[in-house]
Design a protein around this motif. Structure first.
Motif, mmCIF file in Angstrom:
data_model
loop_
_atom_site.group_PDB
_atom_site.id
_atom_site.type_symbol
_atom_site.label_atom_id
_atom_site.label_comp_id
_atom_site.label_asym_id
_atom_site.label_seq_id
_atom_site.Cartn_x
_atom_site.Cartn_y
_atom_site.Cartn_z
ATOM 1 N N ARG A 279 0.827 -1.204 0.000
ATOM 2 C CA ARG A 279 0.000 0.000 0.000
ATOM 3 C C ARG A 279 0.859 1.251 0.000
ATOM 4 O O ARG A 279 0.564 2.232 -0.691
ATOM 5 C CB ARG A 279 -0.903 0.012 1.230
ATOM 6 C CG ARG A 279 -2.069 -0.965 1.156
ATOM 7 C CD ARG A 279 -3.022 -0.736 2.301
ATOM 8 N NE ARG A 279 -3.515 0.639 2.293
ATOM 9 C CZ ARG A 279 -4.214 1.188 3.307
ATOM 10 N NH1 ARG A 279 -4.472 0.461 4.384
ATOM 11 N NH2 ARG A 279 -4.654 2.428 3.219
ATOM 12 N N PHE A 280 1.976 1.212 0.764
ATOM 13 C CA PHE A 280 2.872 2.374 0.824
ATOM 14 C C PHE A 280 3.509 2.636 -0.541
ATOM 15 O O PHE A 280 3.585 3.787 -0.996
ATOM 16 C CB PHE A 280 3.961 2.113 1.885
ATOM 17 C CG PHE A 280 4.983 3.202 1.956
ATOM 18 C CD1 PHE A 280 4.741 4.364 2.696
ATOM 19 C CD2 PHE A 280 6.199 3.086 1.299
ATOM 20 C CE1 PHE A 280 5.687 5.379 2.763
ATOM 21 C CE2 PHE A 280 7.138 4.101 1.360
ATOM 22 C CZ PHE A 280 6.882 5.255 2.095
ATOM 23 N N ILE A 281 3.941 1.555 -1.231
ATOM 24 C CA ILE A 281 4.575 1.722 -2.545
ATOM 25 C C ILE A 281 3.572 2.270 -3.556
ATOM 26 O O ILE A 281 3.875 3.164 -4.359
ATOM 27 C CB ILE A 281 5.163 0.391 -3.014
ATOM 28 C CG1 ILE A 281 6.321 -0.027 -2.094
ATOM 29 C CG2 ILE A 281 5.643 0.496 -4.459
ATOM 30 C CD1 ILE A 281 6.872 -1.408 -2.411
ATOM 31 N N LYS B 200 0.913 4.041 -2.935
ATOM 32 C CA LYS B 200 0.534 5.408 -2.591
ATOM 33 C C LYS B 200 1.611 6.408 -2.953
ATOM 34 O O LYS B 200 1.311 7.530 -3.399
ATOM 35 C CB LYS B 200 0.231 5.479 -1.090
ATOM 36 C CG LYS B 200 -0.234 6.840 -0.630
ATOM 37 C CD LYS B 200 -0.585 6.822 0.860
ATOM 38 C CE LYS B 200 -1.063 8.192 1.326
ATOM 39 N NZ LYS B 200 -1.403 8.194 2.781
ATOM 40 N N HIS B 201 2.892 6.025 -2.812
ATOM 41 C CA HIS B 201 3.994 6.977 -3.037
ATOM 42 C C HIS B 201 4.869 6.557 -4.209
ATOM 43 O O HIS B 201 6.055 6.898 -4.244
ATOM 44 C CB HIS B 201 4.860 7.073 -1.763
ATOM 45 C CG HIS B 201 4.121 7.497 -0.536
ATOM 46 N ND1 HIS B 201 3.726 8.798 -0.321
ATOM 47 C CD2 HIS B 201 3.672 6.779 0.542
ATOM 48 C CE1 HIS B 201 3.107 8.884 0.852
ATOM 49 N NE2 HIS B 201 3.043 7.662 1.389
ATOM 50 N N HIS B 202 4.296 5.858 -5.189
ATOM 51 C CA HIS B 202 5.125 5.324 -6.268
ATOM 52 C C HIS B 202 5.744 6.434 -7.110
ATOM 53 O O HIS B 202 6.838 6.270 -7.643
ATOM 54 C CB HIS B 202 4.308 4.363 -7.146
ATOM 55 C CG HIS B 202 3.224 5.023 -7.911
ATOM 56 N ND1 HIS B 202 2.013 5.375 -7.359
ATOM 57 C CD2 HIS B 202 3.167 5.398 -9.234
ATOM 58 C CE1 HIS B 202 1.245 5.926 -8.271
ATOM 59 N NE2 HIS B 202 1.914 5.962 -9.423
ATOM 60 N N PHE B 203 5.057 7.588 -7.231
ATOM 61 C CA PHE B 203 5.639 8.682 -8.015
ATOM 62 C C PHE B 203 6.898 9.232 -7.337
ATOM 63 O O PHE B 203 7.917 9.489 -7.987
ATOM 64 C CB PHE B 203 4.611 9.795 -8.221
ATOM 65 C CG PHE B 203 3.545 9.458 -9.200
ATOM 66 C CD1 PHE B 203 3.852 9.298 -10.561
ATOM 67 C CD2 PHE B 203 2.228 9.286 -8.795
ATOM 68 C CE1 PHE B 203 2.869 8.991 -11.476
ATOM 69 C CE2 PHE B 203 1.232 8.968 -9.714
ATOM 70 C CZ PHE B 203 1.549 8.820 -11.038
ATOM 71 N N VAL B 204 6.835 9.400 -6.024
ATOM 72 C CA VAL B 204 7.998 9.921 -5.285
ATOM 73 C C VAL B 204 9.147 8.926 -5.326
ATOM 74 O O VAL B 204 10.311 9.296 -5.534
ATOM 75 C CB VAL B 204 7.606 10.224 -3.814
ATOM 76 C CG1 VAL B 204 8.838 10.664 -3.018
ATOM 77 C CG2 VAL B 204 6.528 11.284 -3.762
ATOM 78 N N ILE B 205 8.836 7.660 -5.129
ATOM 79 C CA ILE B 205 9.869 6.619 -5.146
ATOM 80 C C ILE B 205 10.526 6.544 -6.513
ATOM 81 O O ILE B 205 11.750 6.422 -6.644
ATOM 82 C CB ILE B 205 9.259 5.256 -4.751
ATOM 83 C CG1 ILE B 205 8.781 5.300 -3.292
ATOM 84 C CG2 ILE B 205 10.277 4.130 -4.939
ATOM 85 C CD1 ILE B 205 8.004 4.049 -2.865
#
Length: 274
Positions: A6-8, A10-15
């Motif tokens: 879920r974290f990946i 949700k923040h896949h653009f930042v990562i």
């Protein structure tokens, strides 16, 4: 695992952005020597700074053991060197050889300065070679005399005691006098029995005398703060500022006179002949 996914998501653009930035920097560093050198230097600076902080933190927490080690080394050096003070040139003549004294480093574990009779307790005792009537000094000047000893601890009657009496010498005139506390202030004491023809000035030095069976000769005691001349045919007095700051006392040296048994034997014979 579900939370990580879920974290990946949700923040896949930042990562993805951070990953692309790292790849870009690596490609740039590998393509040009200038950029590669700059990156290596920057990395070394950062790592070096981290090591420096780590070293400083470790040094801070090891200060206690470092101080104890330095005290041991200082005691060994004092014991190996025969130090004589030349009053004519105000210098120390140092030569290797046998010495009359053994220096035992110790740490202050308890200390009083505001009582009428003040004592100091150190973390060395009979098992360390400490005995009654041994003199005690600091790196600045004299401290007191050992009065009681247990296996691992010893108590010291400091100069800040109503019964403390030390034979001293005025450096400038070589005249003998006596040192008492007598001020109720841990920074000051009183020099008494000063001959009337002696005039002292502020800053004159007071040292231990050769007549003392406790302290070695020419140890620093303090400096004159005020001089009190008295009436004719009466001995003068002076206020002295102790060289040792008893309020901040942490490390001391206990001095063992290796010829004390011989001196005690002679003193006993003197008493028998009286």
């Amino acid at each position: 695992m579900y939370n990580l996914r879920r974290f990946i998501i949700k923040h896949h653009f930042v990562i993805l952005f951070i990953l692309l930035e790292v790849i870009s920097i690596l490609l740039l560093a590998n393509s040009q020597r200038f950029h590669r050198n700059r990156m290596v230097n920057t990395t070394n600076d950062v790592v070096g700074k981290i090591y420096e902080w780590n070293s400083e933190i470790g040094y801070y927490f090891s200060l206690n053991s470092t101080n104890e080690q330095l005290a041991e080394e200082n005691a060994m050096l004092r014991q190996k060197l025969s130090i004589m003070y030349d009053t004519s040139t105000c210098t120390y003549n140092i030569s290797e050889g046998d010495t009359l004294y053994k220096y035992i480093p110790a740490q202050v574990v308890n200390n009083s300065i505001n009582q009428a009779n003040n004592y100091i307790i150190i973390n060395k005792g009979a098992v360390d070679g400490i005995e009654r009537d041994m003199s005690v000094i600091s790196s600045e000047g004299i401290v007191g005399v050992v009065t009681d000893v247990s296996r691992h601890y010893a108590s010291i009657m400091s100069l800040l005691h109503s019964k403390s009496l030390v034979g001293v010498r005025i450096k400038e005139s070589q005249e003998l006098a006596s040192l008492k506390w007598g001020t109720n202030n841990y920074r000051y004491g009183m020099v008494e029995d000063i001959p009337t023809h002696i005039v002292l000035n502020t800053g004159d030095t007071i040292l231990t005398s050769s007549h003392s069976y406790i302290f070695p000769e020419d140890l620093m005691v303090g400096t004159i703060e005020e001089f009190y001349p008295t009436a004719v045919d009466a001995l003068n007095k002076a206020k002295i500022r102790f060289a040792t700051d008893f309020a901040t006392l942490r490390h001391v040296y206990v001095i063992k006179n290796l010829h004390k048994p011989e001196l005690d034997s002679l003193k006993a014979k003197f008493k028998q002949n009286e």
